[in-house]
Design a protein around this motif. Sequence first.
Motif, PDB file in Angstrom:
ATOM      1  N   ASP A 117      37.389  25.619 -93.950  1.00 23.55           N
ATOM      2  CA  ASP A 117      38.022  26.486 -92.955  1.00 23.55           C
ATOM      3  C   ASP A 117      37.881  25.906 -91.553  1.00 23.55           C
ATOM      4  N   TYR A 173      44.365  26.490 -96.079  1.00 24.74           N
ATOM      5  CA  TYR A 173      45.351  26.034 -95.099  1.00 24.74           C
ATOM      6  C   TYR A 173      46.141  27.212 -94.526  1.00 24.74           C
ATOM      7  N   ALA A 174      46.461  28.190 -95.372  1.00 25.36           N
ATOM      8  CA  ALA A 174      47.191  29.359 -94.880  1.00 25.36           C
ATOM      9  C   ALA A 174      46.343  30.142 -93.879  1.00 25.36           C
ATOM     10  N   ARG A 175      45.049  30.304 -94.163  1.00 27.11           N
ATOM     11  CA  ARG A 175      44.171  31.009 -93.218  1.00 27.11           C
ATOM     12  C   ARG A 175      44.105  30.300 -91.873  1.00 27.11           C
ATOM     13  N   ALA A 176      44.218  28.981 -91.899  1.00 30.71           N
ATOM     14  CA  ALA A 176      44.161  28.208 -90.648  1.00 30.71           C
ATOM     15  C   ALA A 176      45.456  28.292 -89.854  1.00 30.71           C
ATOM     16  N   GLY A 177      46.498  28.889 -90.430  1.00 32.31           N
ATOM     17  CA  GLY A 177      47.748  29.056 -89.704  1.00 32.31           C
ATOM     18  C   GLY A 177      48.842  28.072 -90.044  1.00 32.31           C
ATOM     19  N   ALA A 225      41.244  24.380 -89.403  1.00 28.66           N
ATOM     20  CA  ALA A 225      41.599  24.936 -88.102  1.00 28.66           C
ATOM     21  C   ALA A 225      41.548  23.870 -87.008  1.00 28.66           C
ATOM     22  N   ARG A 250      44.529  21.428 -87.359  1.00 31.25           N
ATOM     23  CA  ARG A 250      45.773  22.046 -86.892  1.00 31.25           C
ATOM     24  C   ARG A 250      45.896  21.932 -85.377  1.00 31.25           C
ATOM     25  N   ASP A 251      44.788  22.138 -84.679  1.00 28.35           N
ATOM     26  CA  ASP A 251      44.822  22.013 -83.219  1.00 28.35           C
ATOM     27  C   ASP A 251      45.026  20.565 -82.768  1.00 28.35           C
ATOM     28  N   ASN A 266      52.567  22.806 -88.892  1.00 27.50           N
ATOM     29  CA  ASN A 266      51.695  23.511 -87.961  1.00 27.50           C
ATOM     30  C   ASN A 266      52.483  24.454 -87.071  1.00 27.50           C
ATOM     31  N   TRP A 307      52.132  20.538 -95.222  1.00 24.49           N
ATOM     32  CA  TRP A 307      51.982  21.787 -94.463  1.00 24.49           C
ATOM     33  C   TRP A 307      52.399  21.553 -93.024  1.00 24.49           C
ATOM     34  N   SER A 313      51.979  26.501 -92.134  1.00 25.14           N
ATOM     35  CA  SER A 313      53.125  27.067 -92.850  1.00 25.14           C
ATOM     36  C   SER A 313      53.494  26.166 -94.015  1.00 25.14           C
TER      37      SER A 313
END
Length: 277
Positions: free
Chosen positions: A125, A198-202, A129, A132-133, A277, A275, A204
């Motif tokens: 997790d 990955y979905a929890r991290a935002g 996250a 993604r940033d 972002n 995935w 798509s």
Amino acid sequence: MVAGWEWDETLFAGAAAYYRRGRLPYAPGLAELLAEILQLDGGGRLVDVGCGPGTLALSFSHLFGEIVGVDPDKEMLAEAAREAASRGVGGKVRWVQARAEELPAGLGTFTVATFGQSFHWMDRDLVAATVRDMLRPGGALVHISDLPTEVRSAEGLPYPAAPYEAMQDLVRGCLGPVRRAGRGVLAQGTPGGEAEVYARAGFSGPQRHVVAGGQPLVRTVDDVVAGQFSMSYSAPHLFGTRLDEFEADLRRLLHEASPSGLFSERQPSTEVFVWGN
């Protein structure tokens, strides 16, 4: 992270020298697939997280202007640097010794991030996250692995299959029945459920793609031995003073299974999740 287990720096100790020879390659056409679906043109930046000896990073070197490989194992990174130099791409690849949990580590932003059979060793997790940033708007995270549901057989090929079940029995006989991992054990194996993380991290998506394998491969005894020592659960350091004895027993088992010293295997297919972002 796996409950009751903590990462430590010995996870792949001694395995780097065996990795490139021992691990089966990803399916042919993987780089071409990514180039097409991500519209890669030789520019942009790639970060390969848990890069090991640079297997993915170097296979994608022509698709990006700059590549950063991140791994906590200095021996893996040394192997990666040697291979990059031999391919003449050392000038566009940077190797960073760090755990994924230490990112972003001042590395900047990236067009694409890849995880090649490495994500399960991380605080997933947190890492998802953070990565993604680190991606630029419109960037992509690409999760790559052998197709887990595939059944591969050496039937119809010229040499026997390697005796993998007997090899696992040999490992268990030496190291015990519970899977080893660094200084700890993984009684339940490594975690799955990457999509939920990955979905929890935002992120798509994902888009799922499979690069077909099945191509016949010929492996020598040395190749199969290298494959065994490239695995975390049978990394060389785990055997301690019994390493030479284990290797002798392993080679004896392999020569009994194939007196020619050759084995047949089919190339695994490669599963790719992309995935956004």
